[in-house]
Design a protein around this motif. Structure first.
Motif, PDB file in Angstrom:
ATOM      1  N   TRP A  78       6.932   7.883  20.195  1.00 11.28           N
ATOM      2  CA  TRP A  78       7.447   7.488  18.888  1.00 11.28           C
ATOM      3  C   TRP A  78       8.135   8.645  18.177  1.00 11.28           C
ATOM      4  N   VAL A  79       9.247   8.288  17.525  1.00 11.05           N
ATOM      5  CA  VAL A  79       9.962   9.189  16.631  1.00 11.05           C
ATOM      6  C   VAL A  79      10.194   8.429  15.329  1.00 11.05           C
ATOM      7  N   ALA A  80       9.870   9.028  14.226  1.00 17.32           N
ATOM      8  CA  ALA A  80      10.033   8.355  12.935  1.00 17.32           C
ATOM      9  C   ALA A  80      11.470   7.885  12.758  1.00 17.32           C
ATOM     10  N   GLY A  81      11.634   6.612  12.403  1.00 18.11           N
ATOM     11  CA  GLY A  81      12.952   6.048  12.172  1.00 18.11           C
ATOM     12  C   GLY A  81      13.637   5.512  13.407  1.00 18.11           C
ATOM     13  N   GLN A  82      13.043   5.725  14.595  1.00 17.45           N
ATOM     14  CA  GLN A  82      13.602   5.207  15.836  1.00 17.45           C
ATOM     15  C   GLN A  82      12.725   4.076  16.359  1.00 17.45           C
ATOM     16  N   PRO A  83      13.288   3.181  17.176  1.00 16.40           N
ATOM     17  CA  PRO A  83      12.433   2.173  17.815  1.00 16.40           C
ATOM     18  C   PRO A  83      11.510   2.836  18.822  1.00 16.40           C
ATOM     19  N   GLY A  84      10.426   2.154  19.144  1.00 15.89           N
ATOM     20  CA  GLY A  84       9.508   2.638  20.172  1.00 15.89           C
ATOM     21  C   GLY A  84       8.862   1.430  20.818  1.00 15.89           C
TER      22      GLY A  84
ATOM     23  N   PRO B 127       7.093   4.374  11.902  1.00 18.08           N
ATOM     24  CA  PRO B 127       6.846   5.057  10.627  1.00 18.08           C
ATOM     25  C   PRO B 127       6.567   6.551  10.760  1.00 18.08           C
ATOM     26  N   HIS B 128       6.220   7.010  11.945  1.00 23.50           N
ATOM     27  CA  HIS B 128       5.888   8.422  12.104  1.00 23.50           C
ATOM     28  C   HIS B 128       6.234   8.873  13.516  1.00 23.50           C
ATOM     29  N   SER B 129       6.227  10.178  13.718  1.00 28.09           N
ATOM     30  CA  SER B 129       6.545  10.759  15.027  1.00 28.09           C
ATOM     31  C   SER B 129       5.277  11.198  15.738  1.00 28.09           C
ATOM     32  N   ASP B 130       5.273  11.073  17.067  1.00 27.40           N
ATOM     33  CA  ASP B 130       4.230  11.703  17.857  1.00 27.40           C
ATOM     34  C   ASP B 130       4.393  13.217  17.766  1.00 27.40           C
TER      35      ASP B 130
END
Length: 470
Positions: free
Chosen positions: A83-89, A102-105
């Motif tokens: 996950w990266v905030a603002g990107q699909p995952g 909503p948040h980044s790994d």
């Protein structure tokens, strides 16, 4: 030939001195994706405009004389499982919504702190437990050396992007061989770090999954590990700090080693002669450098322990994967999730206890019986696309021989938490890359980097580029 075949380390130096701009690097990556990726399907989501905007800010920082991170202005694709905030995952699944996360790994944050520009997302098999990079949501990723073949998995999108010259280095993860198998299949370097070396907020698959990169140059593997291997007080545990930066290990003197050589597969399956040739080629190079190579038969995990890992631990984590609609998952994923429903907590505890009980005697062999272990990376050459996933979906309870051959030498390293690296030391008669694996002692990444840099000139893999992507 594109300059993206150069090392990210060298490109970052050129950006810092003004010889090259980050905007030029990102623009080249975009152009390469436009031209190369339609045949490979390595990158499944792009943020070109945002990456260019970040590149312009990176160039402004250079002009202003700001302090620069090690990989300032270098674009890097992130694996779809992260996950990266603002990107699909989406985990590569039709059953997971593509809403912005909503948040980044933690690993994504570390790449950004290291100066990287997160550019694009690379393909992976759904949820990760597959040795090829194919899924129903994004389709098949193909090998730049021969598009009829797979770049392996699960970090096959990352490997195809680097081998195809769309990125100098790419993020990858490894839960059973998913960095090393794609590196082997595409003629690149893949280092799986030790357990706890790269911080993660959620140690998945009973702590067997680790983050890393796939790259063409040893100095990139070392330099990115310095970026990722930070001590983080907010995670469960952290590996011991190295004696010095990993980048300083590139070209460093290497004391004579006892190299244990294994060519028979650990699971009893047949080993392709090309894979044996890769291990023997690396063994010969190490002997030439003064190391002692001795055939060994190491003690590894019991069949009960391996089955517990695959059928209990991994299935339980697949059940816990946050699907929006599990009925849209691949058939083999649905089968594994359904099996997890029949496992109670006591069986999970027994499986994990067995793994930990067997890990101690296994790890004790390093430094006692040998210093490093040398094997083929896989027991088979890169398979044809469509075959491995189809076999799993069609007959999940069947033998699935090719998939088992692919992970034959790699999975035990993840269970034990040992570092391991695949090096591109052989080319098959069919023209496909074939790697050999070196498994290091606990927290022994520095030694693996010294070994890799010692043999890199002899094998010349940094200049070996697929003809169609030069």
């Amino acid at each position: 030939m594109t300059f993206l075949h150069e090392s990210a380390t060298a490109l970052s130096r050129r950006i810092a001195t003004g010889d090259l701009s980050s905007t030029e690097v990102v623009t080249e990556a975009i152009a390469r994706m436009d031209r190369i990726d339609p045949a490979l399907n390595a990158i499944v989501w792009r943020n070109d405009d945002d990456a260019l905007a970040q590149a312009k800010r990176a160039d402004a920082a250079v002009a202003a004389g700001d302090d620069l991170a090690p990989f300032h202005g270098i674009p890097i694709p992130i694996k779809e499982l992260t996950w990266v905030a603002g990107q699909p995952g989406t985990f590569g699944s039709l059953g997971v919504d593509d809403a912005p996360r909503p948040h980044s790994d933690r690993v994504a944050e570390l790449f950004q702190e290291g100066g990287f520009i997160l550019h694009g997302r690379s393909n992976s098999p759904e949820a990760g437990p597959m040795s090829v990079t194919e899924n129903r949501r994004f389709g098949v990723t193909r090998n730049p050396w021969n598009t009829a073949h797979s770049p392996a998995g699960s970090s096959g999108g990352a490997a195809a992007a680097v081998a195809g010259g769309m990125a100098a280095v790419a993020h990858a993860t490894d839960g059973g061989g998913s960095i090393r198998m794609p590196a082997s299949a595409t003629g690149l370097i893949g280092l799986k770090p030790s357990r706890g070396r790269v911080p993660t907020r959620t140690p998945m698959w009973e702590h067997s999954i680790v983050d890393g990169v796939i790259a063409r140059h040893v100095e990139d593997v070392a330099g990115t590990l310095d970026v990722l291997a930070v001590r983080d007080p907010h995670v469960a545990y952290t590996a011991p700090a190295p004696d010095r930066p990993f980048a300083a290990e590139v070209g460093a003197p290497l004391a004579p080693l006892r190299v244990g050589l294994v060519t028979d597969s650990f699971n009893g399956l047949p080993v392709d002669s090309e894979c044996t040739a890769a291990a023997e080629s690396l063994a010969s190079a190490l002997e030439h450098l003064g190391h002692e190579v001795v055939p060994v038969r190491p003690r590894l995990y019991s069949l009960e322990a391996i089955q517990g890992f695959l059928d209990v631990v991994v299935n339980a984590w697949l059940w816990a994967t946050p699907y929006d609609d599990p009925e849209l998952a691949e058939p083999y994923i649905r089968a594994r999730r359904e099996r997890a429903r029949g496992i109670h907590a006591g069986e999970y505890a027994i499986a994990v206890t067995r793994l930990y009980a067997e890990t101690g005697p296994l790890v004790a062999q390093w430094g006692r019986d040998f210093d490093v272990l040398l094997t083929p990376t896989m027991a088979t050459t890169p398979p044809l696309v469509g075959t491995v996933l189809d076999e799993a979906n069609r007959d999940f309870d069947g033998a699935r021989v090719t998939e088992s051959q692919m992970v034959a030498y790699t999975a035990f390293c993840n269970i034990a938490g040992l570092p391991a690296v695949s090096l591109p030391v052989h080319t098959s008669a069919a023209g496909l890359p074939v790697g050999a694996q070196i498994v290091g002692r606990p927290f022994g990444e520095a030694e693996l980097i010294r070994i890799a840099s010692a043999v890199e000139p002899a094998f010349g893999w940094t200049t070996r580029i697929p003809a169609d992507v030069r």
